[in-house]
Enzyme design. Structure first.
Site, short mmCIF file in Angstrom:
data_model
loop_
_atom_site.label_atom_id
_atom_site.label_comp_id
_atom_site.label_asym_id
_atom_site.label_seq_id
_atom_site.Cartn_x
_atom_site.Cartn_y
_atom_site.Cartn_z
N TYR A 80 97.42 46.77 -0.13
CA TYR A 80 96.30 45.86 0.09
C TYR A 80 96.80 44.46 0.38
O TYR A 80 97.95 44.13 0.10
CB TYR A 80 95.32 45.88 -1.10
N CYS A 81 95.91 43.64 0.94
CA CYS A 81 96.23 42.25 1.24
C CYS A 81 94.94 41.43 1.15
O CYS A 81 94.05 41.78 0.39
CB CYS A 81 96.91 42.12 2.61
N ARG A 82 94.82 40.38 1.93
CA ARG A 82 93.61 39.56 1.89
C ARG A 82 92.48 40.15 2.72
O ARG A 82 91.32 40.11 2.34
CB ARG A 82 93.90 38.13 2.35
#
Length: 119
Positions: A80-82
């Protein structure tokens, strides 16, 4: 000319699959005890908050560091990331390296309430 458009559309669909966000698959994979949750955001973003149990490996470092935390290429890896863009890049890298069960979970802000509701 129609064949060119059909081929272009097919290539677009094939490319979209690699970076597609799949939160239900991510939640399901995280129920497994052998899954690995990786935050591919920057160190500063990670310091501001992360998902429980996540380790941080920046998307640009994933190829160099993944073997130290996931030598088994069949181990479920959830990224996951932003927004889902960097996790898609990391997913593509891992799949090119032979990792078979890599899931782009998308955005931290979207996942946080989903995981909190499960506890």
């Amino acid at each position: 000319m129609r064949i060119i458009f059909l081929l272009a559309g097919l290539l677009t669909l094939l490319n979209a699959h690699a970076g597609e966000i799949d939160q239900p698959a991510a939640i399901s994979a995280l129920q497994r005890s052998d899954s690995l949750l990786i935050d591919v955001r920057s160190a500063e973003e990670f310091a501001d908050g992360s998902l429980p149990g996540a380790i941080r490996i920046g998307h640009e470092e994933i190829a160099a560091q993944i073997a130290s935390v996931a030598p088994d290429r069949n181990r479920p890896v959830v990224l996951y990331c932003r927004s889902g863009r960097r996790s898609a890049l990391a997913q593509q890298t891992l799949e090119e390296m032979g990792y078979s069960h890599v899931i782009n979970a998308g955005a931290y802000e979207d996942l946080l309430p989903l995981l909190e509701n499960r506890e």
